[in-house]
Write a protein that holds these residues in place. Structure first.
Motif, PDB file in Angstrom:
ATOM      1  N   VAL A 273     -31.943  -6.788  28.816  1.00  0.00           N
ATOM      2  CA  VAL A 273     -30.774  -5.922  28.985  1.00  0.00           C
ATOM      3  C   VAL A 273     -29.556  -6.647  28.422  1.00  0.00           C
ATOM      4  N   LEU A 274     -28.891  -6.048  27.421  1.00  0.00           N
ATOM      5  CA  LEU A 274     -27.710  -6.663  26.823  1.00  0.00           C
ATOM      6  C   LEU A 274     -26.462  -6.304  27.617  1.00  0.00           C
ATOM      7  N   TRP A 275     -26.379  -5.039  28.022  1.00  0.00           N
ATOM      8  CA  TRP A 275     -25.337  -4.612  28.960  1.00  0.00           C
ATOM      9  C   TRP A 275     -25.720  -3.280  29.559  1.00  0.00           C
ATOM     10  N   GLN A 276     -24.974  -2.903  30.560  1.00  0.00           N
ATOM     11  CA  GLN A 276     -25.253  -1.668  31.284  1.00  0.00           C
ATOM     12  C   GLN A 276     -23.945  -0.934  31.546  1.00  0.00           C
ATOM     13  N   LYS A 280     -25.180   0.422  39.503  1.00  0.00           N
ATOM     14  CA  LYS A 280     -24.768  -0.617  40.444  1.00  0.00           C
ATOM     15  C   LYS A 280     -24.405  -1.933  39.770  1.00  0.00           C
ATOM     16  N   ARG A 281     -24.921  -2.152  38.561  1.00  0.00           N
ATOM     17  CA  ARG A 281     -24.601  -3.408  37.870  1.00  0.00           C
ATOM     18  C   ARG A 281     -23.813  -3.123  36.592  1.00  0.00           C
ATOM     19  N   ASN A 282     -22.877  -2.172  36.688  1.00  0.00           N
ATOM     20  CA  ASN A 282     -22.035  -1.792  35.548  1.00  0.00           C
ATOM     21  C   ASN A 282     -21.283  -3.011  35.000  1.00  0.00           C
ATOM     22  N   ASN A 283     -21.319  -3.167  33.679  1.00  0.00           N
ATOM     23  CA  ASN A 283     -20.678  -4.313  33.045  1.00  0.00           C
ATOM     24  C   ASN A 283     -19.306  -3.982  32.447  1.00  0.00           C
ATOM     25  N   PHE A 284     -18.866  -2.748  32.595  1.00  0.00           N
ATOM     26  CA  PHE A 284     -17.644  -2.339  31.896  1.00  0.00           C
ATOM     27  C   PHE A 284     -16.475  -2.128  32.856  1.00  0.00           C
ATOM     28  N   ALA A 338     -14.276  -6.582  24.686  1.00  0.00           N
ATOM     29  CA  ALA A 338     -13.463  -6.598  25.910  1.00  0.00           C
ATOM     30  C   ALA A 338     -14.241  -6.081  27.108  1.00  0.00           C
ATOM     31  N   MET A 339     -15.424  -5.460  26.850  1.00  0.00           N
ATOM     32  CA  MET A 339     -16.237  -4.821  27.894  1.00  0.00           C
ATOM     33  C   MET A 339     -15.403  -3.812  28.696  1.00  0.00           C
ATOM     34  N   THR A 340     -14.795  -2.871  27.936  1.00  0.00           N
ATOM     35  CA  THR A 340     -14.042  -1.792  28.573  1.00  0.00           C
ATOM     36  C   THR A 340     -14.648  -0.448  28.178  1.00  0.00           C
TER      37      THR A 340
HETATM   38  C1  LIG Z   1     -23.594  -7.547  33.404  1.00  0.00           C
HETATM   39  O1  LIG Z   1     -23.604  -7.688  34.794  1.00  0.00           O
HETATM   40  C2  LIG Z   1     -24.625  -8.511  35.301  1.00  0.00           C
HETATM   41  C3  LIG Z   1     -24.519  -8.548  36.809  1.00  0.00           C
HETATM   42  O2  LIG Z   1     -24.250  -7.312  37.351  1.00  0.00           O
HETATM   43  C4  LIG Z   1     -24.535  -9.894  34.748  1.00  0.00           C
HETATM   44  O3  LIG Z   1     -25.618 -10.658  35.210  1.00  0.00           O
HETATM   45  C5  LIG Z   1     -24.525  -9.849  33.257  1.00  0.00           C
HETATM   46  O4  LIG Z   1     -24.312 -11.122  32.723  1.00  0.00           O
HETATM   47  C6  LIG Z   1     -23.434  -8.915  32.764  1.00  0.00           C
HETATM   48  N1  LIG Z   1     -23.575  -8.795  31.346  1.00  0.00           N
HETATM   49  C7  LIG Z   1     -22.542  -8.689  30.556  1.00  0.00           C
HETATM   50  C8  LIG Z   1     -22.822  -8.581  29.087  1.00  0.00           C
HETATM   51  O5  LIG Z   1     -21.433  -8.691  30.997  1.00  0.00           O
END
Ligand SMILES: *[C@@H]1O[C@H](CO)[C@@H](O)[C@H](O)[C@H]1NC(C)=O
Ligand SMILES: *[C@@H]1O[C@H](CO)[C@@H](O)[C@H](O)[C@H]1NC(C)=O
Length: 625
Positions: A273-276, A280-284, A338-340
């Protein structure tokens, strides 16, 4: 304005010869279910039927020439769950006639080796929110040219079947795996439907890549309420629910999962998983006060503009859990440095439809957006900035959320259909009704007439008209009238002066002949005799003649049977007589010509008088010389 429009179109259509019933226009009775959940119409020239849609809004901005709507109506009120193409006015263009592919989903147009194909899934969709079935490819002649399967023991799922530019297909599969369900209150050694996808080589069917949710997602990610199950592999719990997969230029995948509310970007080599986005584990970081990442129970996530935009259909609801006011198409701008995430545009239809399952969102080349509302039988085309331009109900609004009529996705594509079949023609009274299932290039229909036709290589019709016909003996067709094709079925009327046969020829927009229908007979009474004897009997006195011919044939047949019966009996008598001769073999001599003559005479007497009385004595006396 609508009634004016419908009045005008009614007028126009009656002049143009459309035999279809015109669509409903913002009809309240339709949406109240007064004509049933799924109003349909029948045609004269074909057994296939078409839905009658209710056009709530229309705009010339939806009319890109050559673009059609692709859908799969199905549900309790739909007699055959077959793939279907409609035009922008809701007229039927094509539907699969009769062949049983099970429940069908996800009709679309995809390219493979430079050719356009219709693709769809068909199979059993009652597995538990997903499906097990096959994927089908039809060419532009509507011939099924491929049936594809997933790799492994579990049949491919209905949610995704998507061609990359590299000659590969991506499809979803619901595998069965073990997962700890204790976070949800389930068994620790639980069993789940493991949302997976496969990328396969279209040429060879070889599996190139596979990804499984259970390696990356746990029960803690799940929003789907646990209500039991998952205790054995025969009753897995659906914790992830994969429902779309797309591949980008970098070779990575974008995956939507309904029960985790996630759109996930997955490394195309490692599967990591590169990002989501969302879940529940939203990266943005949400720059839109939570509205860019709060989608739930969503479908159909796609990348645009080099991965800087994501579109998705946000249901906002699932069965029994109507959390939002309405479902929406979403256009989300993302910045992966920026992960926005920022909500660009929402696409909400005028009824504020809240659909608890399925659905799709497609951004078209002109920037318009088509949203299909899945469980609710409506599709809406929006301008890029979110104004609803065209809005079509294909079942009564009162039936939405009931399962009566639904279409998993709705797509819009350019498509050129050139059916392998001929146009279908039926002549009824003084009208010819013609349709051609799937033909997209017919511009005009020409009604032609002829005195004779070729039937199984034999000439049928008026012999007189053959005389003076120069060249090889064939059919001579003369145009009667030309009518513009509108709708699915067209009616062409003819007068009493029409010749015995008519047919209809399809012309494209440049006047080129596409195909001709089989001939239809304008006067049916002389048909059989005409074909049988290869000439045409005058219509006025045809009936007595036909009767005469039939009586003659019957009489000949009866005479034939009588003669055969007599001949057989004569043979039996001969055998009996030969046996008698053998019985008195001692002084029997060869039967010469004279004897034969007498024998024949005797047999004649037997035939006249039978073998009763002292016939046997007479025979003996005759033979024993
Ligand atoms: C996304 O979030 C998870 C935890 O929720 C974290 O482990 C991961 O490193 C994050 N990835 C990015 C690309 O920010
Ligand atoms: C197509 O193949 C090329 C070369 O193998 C690869 O770099 C690219 O990511 C692939 N694209 C897709 C959409 O699969």
């Amino acid at each position: 304005m609508f009634s004016m429009f419908s009045l005008l179109s009614l007028l126009a259509l009656s002049i143009l010869g459309q035999a279809d019933l015109i669509p409903f226009i913002a009809d309240k009775g339709y949406d109240a279910g007064e004509y049933g959940a799924y109003p349909m119409q029948e045609f004269k020239s074909t057994r296939i039927r078409a839905p009658r849609v209710n056009i709530m809004a229309s705009s010339p901005r939806c009319d890109d020439d050559g673009q059609y709507i692709f859908l799969n109506p199905r549900g309790r009120a739909v007699p055959e769950a077959n793939p279907m193409i409609l035009d922008s006015a809701g007229n039927l263009v094509w539907t699969l006639d009769g062949k049983n592919h099970g429940e069908t989903y996800n009709l679309g147009v995809q390219e493979y080796k430079g050719e356009q194909y219709l693709t769809f899934w068909g199979g059993n969709d009652a597995v538990g929110g997903h499906g097990q079935g096959k994927y089908y490819m039809f060419d532009s002649h509507y011939n099924q040219i491929r049936e594809l399967s997933s790799v492994g023991s579990i049949d491919g799922d209905l949610h995704e079947f998507y061609f990359t530019d590299n000659g590969t297909a991506i499809l979803s599969v619901y595998e069965i795996s073990q997962l700890d369900l204790s976070p949800l209150g389930g068994p620790e050694n639980g069993w789940v439907w493991d949302g997976s996808f496969q990328e396969i080589d279209l040429e060879t069917g070889e599996l190139l890549f596979q990804w499984k949710s259970s390696s990356h997602y746990t029960a803690e990610d799940c929003y789907h309420k646990y209500t039991g199950g998952g205790t054995s592999p025969s009753g897995p719990f659906d914790y992830y629910h994969i429902n779309s997969v797309k591949k980008d230029e970098k070779g990575n995948y974008l995956v939507s999962a309904r029960y985790t509310h996630t759109i996930t970007y997955i490394d195309g080599r490692s599967g990591e998983v590169l990002w989501q986005l969302g879940g529940k584990r939203n990266n943005f970081t949400d720059l839109s006060e939570g509205r860019a990442t709060d989608f739930r129970w969503q479908h159909d996530a796609q990348f645009h503009e080099d991965g800087t935009v994501i579109t998705v259909f946000d249901n906002g609801a699932e069965a029994g859990l109507f959390e939002s006011e309405f479902s929406r198409g979403m256009r989300i701008r993302i910045d992966t440095d920026a992960m926005t995430a920022q909500l660009d545009t929402e696409y909400v239809n005028p009824q504020h439809t809240l659909s608890s399952s399925q659905g799709s969102m497609q951004v078209m080349e002109n920037g318009n957006v088509l949203v299909g509302f899945g469980y609710d039988a409506v599709y809406t085309e929006f301008s890029p900035n979110g104004v609803a331009l065209c809005d079509v109900h294909f079942a009564a609004q009162s039936s939405w959320e009931t399962g009566d009529v639904q279409s998993y996705r709705v797509h819009k594509h350019a498509w050129v259909g050139r059916p392998a079949s001929k146009p279908d023609l039926v002549v009824e009274g003084s009208s010819a009704y013609v349709s051609w299932n799937g033909a997209t290039e017919v511009h005009r229909w020409v009604l032609e007439e002829s005195d004779y036709v070729q039937i199984d290589g034999a000439l049928a019709g008026d012999a007189a008209s053959v005389k003076g016909f120069e060249g090889e003996v064939g059919e001579a067709w003369y145009p009667v009238q030309t009518v513009e094709k509108v709708g699915f079925e067209t009616e062409l009327r003819f007068g009493v002066e029409v010749k015995k046969y008519v047919r209809v020829v399809a012309l494209d927009k440049d006047g080129r002949v596409l195909a001709a229908s089989m001939p239809g007979t304008t006067r049916l009474d002389v048909d059989v005799a005409g074909i049988y004897f290869g000439f045409r009997i005058q219509d006025s006195d045809s009936t007595p003649l036909v009767i005469l011919i039939c009586l003659g044939t019957l009489a000949t047949a009866i005479l034939g049977v009588v003669y055969a019966g007599l001949a057989y009996r004569r043979k039996l008598d001969r055998v009996a007589y030969q046996k008698l001769l053998a019985d008195e073999a001692d002084d029997v001599v060869e039967v010469g010509d004279e004897e034969q003559r007498l024998l024949d005479r005797r047999l004649y007497a037997v035939e006249e008088g039978g073998l009763s009385g002292d016939g046997s004595g007479a025979q003996r006396g005759f033979a024993a010389r």
